[in-house]
Each structure stands twice: as structure tokens, then as C-alpha cells.
Design an enzyme around this catalytic site. Structure first.
Site, PDB file in Angstrom:
ATOM      1  N   HIS A   1       0.807  -1.232   0.000  1.00 53.67           N
ATOM      2  CA  HIS A   1       0.000   0.000   0.000  1.00 53.67           C
ATOM      3  C   HIS A   1       0.836   1.276   0.000  1.00 53.67           C
ATOM      4  O   HIS A   1       0.291   2.361   0.194  1.00 53.67           O
ATOM      5  CB  HIS A   1      -0.954  -0.004   1.211  1.00 53.67           C
ATOM      6  CG  HIS A   1      -2.012  -1.080   1.115  1.00 53.67           C
ATOM      7  ND1 HIS A   1      -2.762  -1.506   2.183  1.00 53.67           N
ATOM      8  CD2 HIS A   1      -2.440  -1.801   0.052  1.00 53.67           C
ATOM      9  CE1 HIS A   1      -3.606  -2.460   1.785  1.00 53.67           C
ATOM     10  NE2 HIS A   1      -3.417  -2.658   0.504  1.00 53.67           N
TER      11      HIS A   1
ATOM     12  N   CYS B   1       4.288  13.504  -6.993  1.00 46.93           N
ATOM     13  CA  CYS B   1       3.719  14.661  -7.693  1.00 46.93           C
ATOM     14  C   CYS B   1       2.417  14.210  -8.363  1.00 46.93           C
ATOM     15  O   CYS B   1       2.409  13.249  -9.139  1.00 46.93           O
ATOM     16  CB  CYS B   1       4.707  15.194  -8.721  1.00 46.93           C
ATOM     17  SG  CYS B   1       4.000  16.523  -9.725  1.00 46.93           S
TER      18      CYS B   1
ATOM     19  N   CYS C   1       7.513  21.293 -10.332  1.00 42.99           N
ATOM     20  CA  CYS C   1       6.489  21.902 -11.191  1.00 42.99           C
ATOM     21  C   CYS C   1       5.433  22.679 -10.413  1.00 42.99           C
ATOM     22  O   CYS C   1       4.562  23.313 -11.022  1.00 42.99           O
ATOM     23  CB  CYS C   1       5.822  20.840 -12.071  1.00 42.99           C
ATOM     24  SG  CYS C   1       4.715  19.768 -11.155  1.00 42.99           S
TER      25      CYS C   1
ATOM     26  N   PRO D   1      -5.132 -11.272  18.020  1.00 43.24           N
ATOM     27  CA  PRO D   1      -5.886 -11.476  19.273  1.00 43.24           C
ATOM     28  C   PRO D   1      -7.325 -11.926  19.015  1.00 43.24           C
ATOM     29  O   PRO D   1      -7.957 -12.490  19.901  1.00 43.24           O
ATOM     30  CB  PRO D   1      -5.881 -10.100  19.944  1.00 43.24           C
ATOM     31  CG  PRO D   1      -4.874  -9.274  19.225  1.00 43.24           C
ATOM     32  CD  PRO D   1      -4.685  -9.879  17.859  1.00 43.24           C
TER      33      PRO D   1
HETATM   34  P1  OAD Z   1      -7.119  -3.431  10.451  1.00 45.48           P
HETATM   35  O1  OAD Z   1      -7.189  -2.251  11.370  1.00 45.48           O
HETATM   36  O2  OAD Z   1      -8.274  -3.708   9.556  1.00 45.48           O
HETATM   37  O3  OAD Z   1      -6.898  -4.756  11.309  1.00 45.48           O
HETATM   38  C1  OAD Z   1      -5.908  -4.843  12.304  1.00 45.48           C
HETATM   39  C2  OAD Z   1      -5.916  -6.263  12.842  1.00 45.48           C
HETATM   40  O4  OAD Z   1      -4.882  -6.370  13.806  1.00 45.48           O
HETATM   41  C3  OAD Z   1      -7.219  -6.691  13.539  1.00 45.48           C
HETATM   42  O5  OAD Z   1      -7.629  -7.965  13.063  1.00 45.48           O
HETATM   43  C4  OAD Z   1      -6.819  -6.762  15.011  1.00 45.48           C
HETATM   44  O6  OAD Z   1      -7.528  -7.794  15.713  1.00 45.48           O
HETATM   45  C5  OAD Z   1      -5.336  -7.087  14.913  1.00 45.48           C
HETATM   46  N1  OAD Z   1      -4.526  -6.671  16.062  1.00 45.48           N
HETATM   47  C6  OAD Z   1      -4.716  -5.641  16.918  1.00 45.48           C
HETATM   48  N2  OAD Z   1      -3.730  -5.562  17.805  1.00 45.48           N
HETATM   49  C7  OAD Z   1      -2.856  -6.570  17.504  1.00 45.48           C
HETATM   50  C8  OAD Z   1      -1.622  -7.018  18.061  1.00 45.48           C
HETATM   51  N3  OAD Z   1      -1.067  -6.414  19.100  1.00 45.48           N
HETATM   52  N4  OAD Z   1      -1.015  -8.083  17.482  1.00 45.48           N
HETATM   53  C9  OAD Z   1      -1.564  -8.715  16.406  1.00 45.48           C
HETATM   54  N5  OAD Z   1      -2.727  -8.338  15.856  1.00 45.48           N
HETATM   55  C10 OAD Z   1      -3.363  -7.275  16.387  1.00 45.48           C
HETATM   56  O7  OAD Z   1      -5.771  -3.297   9.633  1.00 45.48           O
HETATM   57  P2  OAD Z   1      -5.300  -4.019   8.298  1.00 45.48           P
HETATM   58  O8  OAD Z   1      -5.758  -5.437   8.261  1.00 45.48           O
HETATM   59  O9  OAD Z   1      -3.858  -3.751   8.144  1.00 45.48           O
HETATM   60  O10 OAD Z   1      -5.313   0.207   3.622  1.00 45.48           O
HETATM   61  O11 OAD Z   1      -6.081  -3.198   7.227  1.00 45.48           O
HETATM   62  C11 OAD Z   1      -5.863  -3.457   5.886  1.00 45.48           C
HETATM   63  C12 OAD Z   1      -5.852  -2.177   5.096  1.00 45.48           C
HETATM   64  O12 OAD Z   1      -7.069  -1.490   5.305  1.00 45.48           O
HETATM   65  C13 OAD Z   1      -4.790  -1.179   5.512  1.00 45.48           C
HETATM   66  O13 OAD Z   1      -3.562  -1.406   4.883  1.00 45.48           O
HETATM   67  C14 OAD Z   1      -5.369   0.103   5.070  1.00 45.48           C
HETATM   68  C15 OAD Z   1      -6.758  -0.115   5.584  1.00 45.48           C
HETATM   69  O14 OAD Z   1      -7.710   0.670   5.111  1.00 45.48           O
HETATM   70  C16 OAD Z   1      -4.798   1.319   3.060  1.00 45.48           C
HETATM   71  O15 OAD Z   1      -4.381   2.257   3.692  1.00 45.48           O
HETATM   72  C17 OAD Z   1      -4.802   1.264   1.579  1.00 45.48           C
END
Ligand code: OAD
Length: 244
Positions: free
Chosen positions: A120, A128, A152, A216
Site C-alpha cells: 500500500h 507529484c 512543477c 488477538p
Molecule cells: P485493520 O485495522 O483492519 O486490522 C488490524 C488487525 O490487527 C485486527 O484484526 C486486530 O484484531 C489485529 N490486532 C490488533 N492488535 C494486535 C496485536 N497487538 N497483534 C496482532 N494483531 C493485532 O488493519 P489491516 O488489516 O492492516 O489500507 O487493514 C488493511 C488495510 O485497510 C490497511 O492497509 C489500510 C486499511 O484501510 C490502506 O491504507 C490502503
């Protein structure tokens, strides 16, 4: 958590030559970076989905940059945690190791991971909006909001894949190939709902890889996992490492 699961995960990893890891915001939670869908995921009254989009940027680039300026300030004060550090250590001992991350915070490279695909983008890079040139920018706070291209004068945007945008297809291709050929896929701290990242462990499972999940809470991937470790990544990964 079943006490046998840590040795089981360590055993699976120890025997593998090709390991792919997929991480999400959860691995950085213990470093103090808020997750997207957690309780601290809101800024002012906005959800990430309301700000991380080309439409939001076209409508109000200043607002979008204020949000990124806030996130950059927050991330600048965060350091890699034992979860990031353990993965960086494993890169050195596992013959074929690749880390695929959805995170834009740059904490994996800071921990020392080098074989890395940032699906991402990266919050410390800007692009830019006119010419597409990518530049490093570590100013905290930003000197001007919204920042402008030094060449630019057009608006700069974060070098991040927003909702509704295509991922870099070369990066996705490498991630799919690594997922489809690994022996073990370790999935850490992702809600496993944003595609195509969420599909990668499914490709791995289809190709016969063992899936180890660390989170978790259960996710849509949990039923496909061979080992599901419930807990924080910063504690579980070092525990596996002790048995490695
Ligand atoms: P999320 O915020 O959707 O999910 C985070 C996950 O981490 C959840 O399943 C939690 O249960 C878990 N979690 C929380 N604390 C934790 C810990 N200490 N150890 C392990 N796991 C833990 O985040 P992402 O899955 O990364 O996209 O989200 C995916 C994408 O959606 C992101 O990259 C972003 C977002 O919108 C863009 O920015 C393009």
C-alpha cells in the site's frame, strides 16, 4: 491459548525453506500506531475510508494532508516492537523469506527487514500529482499543507494506494508468486478483509502451504489457518523465536 501451539508453529517454521509473511496494522499496534478498524482508528470524526481516497483528495487536499501530517507525526514517535524485530531476525536465518506488508508506516524496514513488499505504499514518500515523480519526505510537521512539487508546483500526494485505486501490479505479481510458492505463510495482525492482500493467504493455502495466523481476535482467515495463535504479535513472535 493452547500451550502446544507455540512449539507447533515453531516446528512448522523451522522445517520450512520458503516462508512468506503478510502483516497488517496489528503488528504495529504495540508500537503505538493505531489500527484502521480499531477504537483509535478515527481522526476528528473521519474514518480512514473517508480520507484515503482520490475523491477526498480532489475535494479537500488540505484536509487529507492534515490527516497524513497527524499520522506522520504519530508514526515518527514510534519504534519497531519485538514483533517487527523477530521477523527481521528470521529473514537472516530462513533461506527464502519475504515479508509482504499492508502497512505504510515504514517500521519493518526500520527493524531491518530488507526483502519487503509494501503493498500500500509508504507514508514517508510523496508523489507529484501531475508528473508522478516519487520523492522521500520525512518533514514532521510538513513545511506547507498541502505540500507542492519542488519541480512543477503541482500538488504532492502521499505515495499510498488509496481506496478505489489499483495497487502496483508488479508488486502484486511478486506477492502472488511468493504466496503461491511458499511452504508456510505467516499472517500477522491483519483483519484479512481488504483485497487483494486478504487473498494472498488463500492462494498459499490452495497451493498447500501451512497457514499460521497471529491475531488477538478471529478473522475470516481463521478457518483456513493450520495454527491460530490468539494474542499480541509483539509477545507471540518472540515466544515462537525462543522455540525456533
Ligand atoms: P485493520 O485495522 O483492519 O486490522 C488490524 C488487525 O490487527 C485486527 O484484526 C486486530 O484484531 C489485529 N490486532 C490488533 N492488535 C494486535 C496485536 N497487538 N497483534 C496482532 N494483531 C493485532 O488493519 P489491516 O488489516 O492492516 O489500507 O487493514 C488493511 C488495510 O485497510 C490497511 O492497509 C489500510 C486499511 O484501510 C490502506 O491504507 C490502503
Amino acid at each position: 491459548m493452547d500451550g502446544e501451539l507455540i512449539p507447533k508453529a515453531a516446528d512448522i517454521l523451522r522445517k520450512a525453506k520458503r516462508v512468506a509473511v503478510l502483516t497488517g496494522a496489528g503488528i504495529s499496534a504495540e508500537s503505538g500506531v493505531p489500527t484502521f478498524r480499531g477504537k483509535d482508528g478515527l481522526w476528528r470524526q473521519f474514518r480512514a475510508e473517508d480520507l484515503a481516497s482520490p475523491e477526498a483528495f480532489a475535494r479537500d487536499p488540505k484536509l487529507v494532508w492534515e490527516w497524513y501530517d497527524w499520522r506522520r507525526g504519530l508514526i515518527a514517535g514510534c519504534a519497531p516492537n519485538p514483533g517487527h524485530n523477530t521477523l527481521a531476525k528470521w529473514e537472516k536465518v530462513i533461506p527464502d523469506f519475504i515479508l509482504i506488508t499492508q502497512n505504510v508506516d515504514g517500521l519493518h524496514p526500520l527493524a531491518g527487514t530488507t526483502n519487503l513488499l509494501e503493498l500500500h505504499g509508504n507514508i514517508w514518500k510523496v508523489r507529484c500529482a501531475n508528473e508522478g515523480t516519487v520523492l522521500d519526505n520525512r518533514d514532521v510537521p510538513l513545511r506547507e499543507i498541502p505540500p507542492r512539487c519542488p519541480d512543477c508546483g503541482a500538488l504532492l500526494r502521499p505515495h499510498i494506494v488509496w481506496f478505489g485505486e489499483m495497487l502496483d501490479q508488479a508488486v502484486v505479481g511478486r506477492a502472488v508468486a511468493a504466496s503461491a510458492t511458499c511452504e508456510v505463510m505467516l499472517v500477522v495482525g491483519t483483519s484479512a478483509i481488504v483485497h487483494p492482500a486478504a487473498s494472498l493467504p488463500l492462494y498459499a493455502a490452495e497451493a498447500g502451504a501451512a497457514i499460521i495466523e497471529i491475531n488477538p481476535y478471529p478473522t475470516p482467515l481463521t478457518p483456513h489457518a493450520d495454527v491460530s495463535l490468539r494474542g499480541p504479535a509483539g509477545e507471540i513472535l518472540p515466544l515462537i523465536d525462543r522455540e525456533f
